[in-house]
Enzyme design. Structure first.
Site, PDB file in Angstrom:
ATOM      1  N   LYS A   1       1.087  -1.125   0.115  1.00 18.99           N
ATOM      2  CA  LYS A   1      -0.085  -0.121   0.036  1.00 18.99           C
ATOM      3  C   LYS A   1       0.831   1.194  -0.047  1.00 18.99           C
ATOM      4  CE  LYS A   1       0.968   1.186   4.304  1.00 18.99           C
ATOM      5  NZ  LYS A   1       1.519   2.502   4.804  1.00 18.99           N
TER       6      LYS A   1
ATOM      7  N   ASP B   1      -2.055  -1.491  10.813  1.00 13.20           N
ATOM      8  CA  ASP B   1      -2.414  -1.355   9.499  1.00 13.20           C
ATOM      9  C   ASP B   1      -3.099  -2.719   8.994  1.00 13.20           C
ATOM     10  OD1 ASP B   1      -1.373   1.119   8.771  1.00 13.20           O
ATOM     11  OD2 ASP B   1       0.334   0.237   8.082  1.00 13.20           O
TER      12      ASP B   1
END
Length: 297
Positions: free
Chosen positions: A11, A147
């Site tokens: 990401k 995350d």
């Protein structure tokens, strides 16, 4: 014997704002996160116990995985911890053999370990036929790392709180990225970066909300102008070598660049693949590891 395969994408944070400090000592964030197609791949087979076996592919030299013992088995990384947590929380009696094919460089701000953990929860939920919802998996992910909940969903998301509040957004039009690994080594990176944060760094979510408007309108021409990462301010002030590399890349014509999460990977973004490839060509002969990537839903 059943088998399940899961892709664990990296990401980037299109925005990363720190809203304030919590009573528990952590910080509240607001961040628009986006998965890209640099991916780890995890394969799961039924087994009597949990065993994680790594395979490395195309990682930068000297890139090491946390928790590797002398037998080249992973016993204490996020994949193992996610599998063990899921087994304990559900009372599942068996285990799994998990092959982890690593492509995402570690400790770069690209979220590889967290994505692997989320892929483990998704994959074992299928392999073990547990029937947990994505929301239930998100709750387990929050116990593993900040995350991980985001990666349960992936794509374009607004992430708030410590990372446990995840809202799936309309996907951005496909963007192409040049991802460049800066050779900056920082022990205890995340804790160290947050230790430099003070109230002067706090924002109110305005950068994320502004970018959200651009995404909704799919206004590609000024998308770049909406990107923001508070840690860039910290890097510029605290790490002299960061400024050196940013100036060097700028002199080559690779600008603007933004930190991917907590870095030290940086990325250049464009709506056009050829433009990104042209930027990468400017690195020919450089010592910097680099990737061409695109956004994925």
């Amino acid at each position: 014997m059943g088998m399940i395969c899961e892709i664990a994408p990296a990401k980037v944070n299109l925005t990363l704002e720190i809203i304030g400090k919590r009573n528990d000592g952590y910080h509240d964030i607001e961040s628009v996160m986006q998965t890209i197609d640099i991916c780890d791949v995890l394969t799961f087979w039924e087994n009597d116990w949990i065993q994680v076996v790594p395979e490395y592919s195309g990682l930068p030299e000297k890139d090491m995985l946390f928790g590797e013992d002398n037998n080249n088995y992973l016993f204490d990384n996020l994949v193992y911890r996610a599998a063990l947590l899921l087994k304990q929380e559900t009372g599942y009696p068996g285990g799994a053999l998990i092959q982890l094919r690593k492509n995402i460089p570690s400790a770069a701000g690209l979220g590889g370990g967290s994505s692997d953990a989320a892929a483990t929860l998704r994959g074992l939920n299928q392999l073990w036929k547990l029937g947990l919802t994505l929301e239930e998996l998100l709750g387990l992910g929050a116990k593993i790392g900040s995350d991980v909940p985001y990666f349960i969903y992936g794509g374009t998301c607004m992430v708030k709180g410590r990372g446990e509040k995840v809202e799936k957004l309309e996907a951005v039009d496909t963007k192409w990225m040049a991802v460049i690994l800066l050779p900056l080594s920082m022990p205890n990176k995340t804790a160290r970066l947050y230790s430099y944060i003070n109230s002067g760094h706090y924002t109110g979510g305005e950068y994320s909300n502004k970018l959200l408007g651009k995404i909704t309108r799919q206004s590609g021409n000024n998308f770049q102008a909406g990107l923001f990462n508070v840690f860039e301010l910290v890097y510029e002030r605290e790490f002299e070598k960061f400024g050196y590399w940013m100036d060097k890349l700028k002199s080559l014509g690779i600008t603007p660049l933004h930190l991917a999460g907590s870095g030290p990977a940086v990325y250049y973004v464009s709506s056009y693949r050829e433009k990104v490839r042209d930027k990468i060509k400017l690195l020919k002969g450089s010592e910097l590891s680099n990737y061409v990537a695109r956004t994925v839903p």
